[in-house]
Design a protein around this motif. Structure first.
Motif, PDB file in Angstrom:
ATOM      1  N   VAL A   1      -0.600   1.901   6.489  1.00 44.91           N
ATOM      2  CA  VAL A   1       0.300   0.856   6.980  1.00 44.91           C
ATOM      3  C   VAL A   1       0.481   0.971   8.496  1.00 44.91           C
ATOM      4  CG1 VAL A   1       2.640  -0.064   6.856  1.00 44.91           C
ATOM      5  CG2 VAL A   1       1.489   0.698   4.766  1.00 44.91           C
ATOM      6  N   VAL A   2       0.660   2.204   8.985  1.00 41.78           N
ATOM      7  CA  VAL A   2       0.851   2.416  10.421  1.00 41.78           C
ATOM      8  C   VAL A   2      -0.395   1.997  11.203  1.00 41.78           C
ATOM      9  CG1 VAL A   2       1.120   4.182  12.201  1.00 41.78           C
ATOM     10  CG2 VAL A   2       2.579   4.226  10.173  1.00 41.78           C
TER      11      VAL A   2
ATOM     12  N   GLN B   1      -0.756  -1.079  13.879  1.00 39.60           N
ATOM     13  CA  GLN B   1      -1.166  -0.875  15.263  1.00 39.60           C
ATOM     14  C   GLN B   1      -2.261  -1.865  15.660  1.00 39.60           C
ATOM     15  OE1 GLN B   1       0.213   1.277  17.644  1.00 39.60           O
ATOM     16  NE2 GLN B   1      -0.996  -0.174  18.846  1.00 39.60           N
ATOM     17  N   GLY B   2      -3.210  -2.102  14.754  1.00 37.31           N
ATOM     18  CA  GLY B   2      -4.270  -3.067  15.046  1.00 37.31           C
ATOM     19  C   GLY B   2      -3.730  -4.470  15.248  1.00 37.31           C
ATOM     20  N   ILE B   3      -2.780  -4.866  14.400  1.00 38.82           N
ATOM     21  CA  ILE B   3      -2.180  -6.193  14.533  1.00 38.82           C
ATOM     22  C   ILE B   3      -1.440  -6.310  15.861  1.00 38.82           C
ATOM     23  CG2 ILE B   3      -0.484  -7.781  13.553  1.00 38.82           C
ATOM     24  CD1 ILE B   3      -1.181  -6.616  10.787  1.00 38.82           C
ATOM     25  N   LEU B   4      -0.676  -5.276  16.204  1.00 43.87           N
ATOM     26  CA  LEU B   4       0.065  -5.295  17.468  1.00 43.87           C
ATOM     27  C   LEU B   4      -0.875  -5.366  18.672  1.00 43.87           C
ATOM     28  CD1 LEU B   4       2.858  -2.667  16.697  1.00 43.87           C
ATOM     29  CD2 LEU B   4       3.157  -5.138  16.985  1.00 43.87           C
ATOM     30  N   ASP B   5      -2.033  -4.688  18.582  1.00 47.91           N
ATOM     31  CA  ASP B   5      -3.026  -4.765  19.661  1.00 47.91           C
ATOM     32  C   ASP B   5      -3.479  -6.209  19.878  1.00 47.91           C
ATOM     33  OD1 ASP B   5      -2.887  -2.052  20.028  1.00 47.91           O
ATOM     34  OD2 ASP B   5      -4.761  -1.596  18.975  1.00 47.91           O
TER      35      ASP B   5
ATOM     36  N   PRO C   1      -3.003  -7.236   3.926  1.00 42.49           N
ATOM     37  CA  PRO C   1      -3.883  -6.105   3.639  1.00 42.49           C
ATOM     38  C   PRO C   1      -4.014  -5.919   2.128  1.00 42.49           C
ATOM     39  CG  PRO C   1      -2.004  -5.488   5.045  1.00 42.49           C
ATOM     40  CD  PRO C   1      -1.703  -6.813   4.442  1.00 42.49           C
ATOM     41  N   PRO C   2      -4.985  -5.103   1.682  1.00 45.28           N
ATOM     42  CA  PRO C   2      -5.068  -4.811   0.252  1.00 45.28           C
ATOM     43  C   PRO C   2      -3.904  -3.909  -0.173  1.00 45.28           C
ATOM     44  CG  PRO C   2      -6.706  -3.536   1.490  1.00 45.28           C
ATOM     45  CD  PRO C   2      -6.068  -4.488   2.464  1.00 45.28           C
ATOM     46  N   SER C   3      -3.453  -4.007  -1.415  1.00 45.70           N
ATOM     47  CA  SER C   3      -3.989  -4.854  -2.467  1.00 45.70           C
ATOM     48  C   SER C   3      -3.254  -6.183  -2.593  1.00 45.70           C
ATOM     49  CB  SER C   3      -3.912  -4.111  -3.808  1.00 45.70           C
ATOM     50  OG  SER C   3      -2.566  -4.010  -4.253  1.00 45.70           O
ATOM     51  N   VAL C   4      -2.224  -6.408  -1.766  1.00 39.05           N
ATOM     52  CA  VAL C   4      -1.511  -7.681  -1.855  1.00 39.05           C
ATOM     53  C   VAL C   4      -2.446  -8.842  -1.511  1.00 39.05           C
ATOM     54  CG1 VAL C   4      -0.634  -7.795   0.519  1.00 39.05           C
ATOM     55  CG2 VAL C   4       0.727  -8.730  -1.343  1.00 39.05           C
ATOM     56  N   SER C   5      -3.488  -8.550  -0.730  1.00 43.54           N
ATOM     57  CA  SER C   5      -4.464  -9.588  -0.373  1.00 43.54           C
ATOM     58  C   SER C   5      -5.237 -10.089  -1.579  1.00 43.54           C
ATOM     59  CB  SER C   5      -5.457  -9.037   0.658  1.00 43.54           C
ATOM     60  OG  SER C   5      -6.190  -7.945   0.111  1.00 43.54           O
ATOM     61  N   GLU C   6      -5.259  -9.286  -2.646  1.00 42.99           N
ATOM     62  CA  GLU C   6      -6.045  -9.621  -3.833  1.00 42.99           C
ATOM     63  C   GLU C   6      -5.254 -10.468  -4.832  1.00 42.99           C
ATOM     64  OE1 GLU C   6      -6.940  -5.658  -5.013  1.00 42.99           O
ATOM     65  OE2 GLU C   6      -7.972  -5.230  -3.126  1.00 42.99           O
ATOM     66  N   ASP C   7      -4.011 -10.773  -4.513  1.00 39.78           N
ATOM     67  CA  ASP C   7      -3.146 -11.531  -5.423  1.00 39.78           C
ATOM     68  C   ASP C   7      -3.369 -13.027  -5.213  1.00 39.78           C
ATOM     69  OD1 ASP C   7      -0.838 -12.793  -6.686  1.00 39.78           O
ATOM     70  OD2 ASP C   7       0.000 -10.772  -6.804  1.00 39.78           O
TER      71      ASP C   7
ATOM     72  N   ASN D   1       0.840  -1.198   0.000  1.00 41.37           N
ATOM     73  CA  ASN D   1       0.000   0.000   0.000  1.00 41.37           C
ATOM     74  C   ASN D   1       0.875   1.248   0.000  1.00 41.37           C
ATOM     75  OD1 ASN D   1      -1.865   2.143   0.931  1.00 41.37           O
ATOM     76  ND2 ASN D   1      -3.279   0.438   1.185  1.00 41.37           N
ATOM     77  N   PRO D   2       0.606   2.215  -0.908  1.00 40.50           N
ATOM     78  CA  PRO D   2       1.457   3.407  -0.983  1.00 40.50           C
ATOM     79  C   PRO D   2       1.172   4.440   0.101  1.00 40.50           C
ATOM     80  CG  PRO D   2      -0.303   3.560  -2.604  1.00 40.50           C
ATOM     81  CD  PRO D   2      -0.426   2.192  -1.971  1.00 40.50           C
ATOM     82  N   ASN D   3       0.127   4.225   0.917  1.00 37.60           N
ATOM     83  CA  ASN D   3      -0.255   5.205   1.932  1.00 37.60           C
ATOM     84  C   ASN D   3       0.382   4.846   3.274  1.00 37.60           C
ATOM     85  OD1 ASN D   3      -1.593   6.765   3.888  1.00 37.60           O
ATOM     86  ND2 ASN D   3      -3.421   6.909   2.637  1.00 37.60           N
TER      87      ASN D   3
END
Length: 360
Positions: free
Chosen positions: A97-98, A102-106, A146-152, A91-93
């Motif tokens: 990513v941050v 954070q959600g994963i770390l939670d 996460p998207p868009s790698v999830s769509e591969d 993701n370029p944003n």
């Protein structure tokens, strides 16, 4: 005759053994016979603590009965004890990513698992071989996509091949429910259109994200379908493709504001591009929202810090990351898995000062 009979029997016995070798049990066989998911079998093999004891005993009994041995190619994964969870993203944003991280770390807090981050470029010819090496070298427990790698689909197939559990995050269902968190991005685009229509706008424009992202299509689809339901069309000249970046939002905004008739409302596929449109409007001497309404998507921190504060679609990225990681490490078969209300991750509109009534 006796000798011939014994030779035939020996030949038959050898044939049976060969046939048995050819039909070596697979992880899919274990899952089917134990009445659990393939992911649960992987958790049992990897000695994850997040499996109920009765489930663990049932899976191990089937493994022992069939004499199951993991495929040699996945051998290093089959006995991994690294307690590492990967997040693979393209993701370029940076803020996306941050927030996802954070959600994963939670979710991982207190679980004994740690997070390892891996940015990728899917167009790289070595993408798949690099991903195989990454997963096997780090002996990952599993990955969040996460998207868009999830769509591969190529990557999903590779992870299945090497028995690496994963959870995909996407705007539409792409996999089995246990391996998905669906964000329903089209609902956000629909909410934007209804909001702008209610404020009397008639000339609309849209800046989508990269069309290699399913989210870009879904956000545009929801927006256009809601406009169409109200009898409003969106001409091709008023739709541009951005890159989910400030620079692309500014460039597309300048082009759209040069059209005649000029749009009175622009919906962008994310907040970064919306901030670029605000800059383009200032350069053109336009007031926001008096001359132009601007609406973004994501509701990241930047949205409330812009001037004017940005009307945008709230996408609960941090919550989505937490749910994906929780599903990955605990799974549906663990009684300790935290349940969540699907409605809690639906996008919704946050109205601030960048949108308002169209000029009469």
């Amino acid at each position: 005759m006796t000798v011939i009979s014994k030779t035939a029997a020996g030949s038959a016995e050898g044939s049976t053994e060969t046939e048995r070798d050819r039909r070596r049990p697979t992880i899919n066989d274990i899952a089917r016979l134990a009445a659990v998911s393939k992911k649960t079998v992987s958790r049992v093999i990897n000695e994850s603590p997040f499996v109920k004891e009765e489930t663990r005993a049932r899976v191990n009994a089937v493994i022992d009965e069939l004499g199951y041995v993991p495929d040699p190619q996945a051998r290093g994964l089959a006995f991994r004890r690294s307690f590492l969870v990967g997040m693979i993203y393209d993701n370029p944003n940076p803020q996306y990513v941050v927030n996802m991280q954070q959600g994963i770390l939670d979710a991982l807090k207190g679980s004994g698992y740690e997070l390892i981050i891996r940015p990728v470029v899917r167009s790289d010819p070595n993408f798949l071989s690099d991903m195989r090496a990454f997963v096997e070298r780090q002996k990952l427990f599993g990955v969040v996509l996460p998207p868009s790698v999830s769509e591969d689909e190529r990557l999903a197939a590779l992870l299945n091949e090497i028995d690496c559990p994963y959870v995909r995050i996407a705007s539409v269902p792409l996999d089995e429910a246990e391996s998905m968190v669906v964000t329903h991005d089209h609902m956000g685009g629909e909410a934007v259109a209804k909001h702008l229509l209610a404020h009397g706008h008639k000339v609309f424009a849209h800046i989508s994200g990269p069309l290699t992202f399913r989210s870009a299509h879904e956000r545009r689809r929801g927006f256009c379908e809601a406009l169409a339901a109200a009898g409003v069309s969106l001409p091709d000249a008023y739709v541009m493709e951005g890159a989910y970046t400030f620079e692309s939002g500014m460039a597309c905004g300048e082009a759209l504001l040069a059209l005649s008739p000029r749009p009175t409302a622009i919906f962008t596929g994310n907040d970064e591009m919306a901030s670029g449109v605000l800059q383009a409007a200032r350069k053109a001497g336009l007031r926001v929202p008096e001359d132009l309404s601007v609406v973004g998507f994501d509701d990241f921190q930047i949205a409330s810090r812009l001037w004017p504060p940005l009307t945008t679609v709230h996408a609960p990225t941090t919550d989505v990351g937490r749910i994906a990681a929780d599903r990955l490490i605990r799974g549906e078969d663990d009684g300790r898995a935290r349940r969540y209300d699907p409605d809690s991750i639906l996008p919704y509109l946050v109205v601030r000062e960048s949108s308002g009534p169209a000029l009469a």
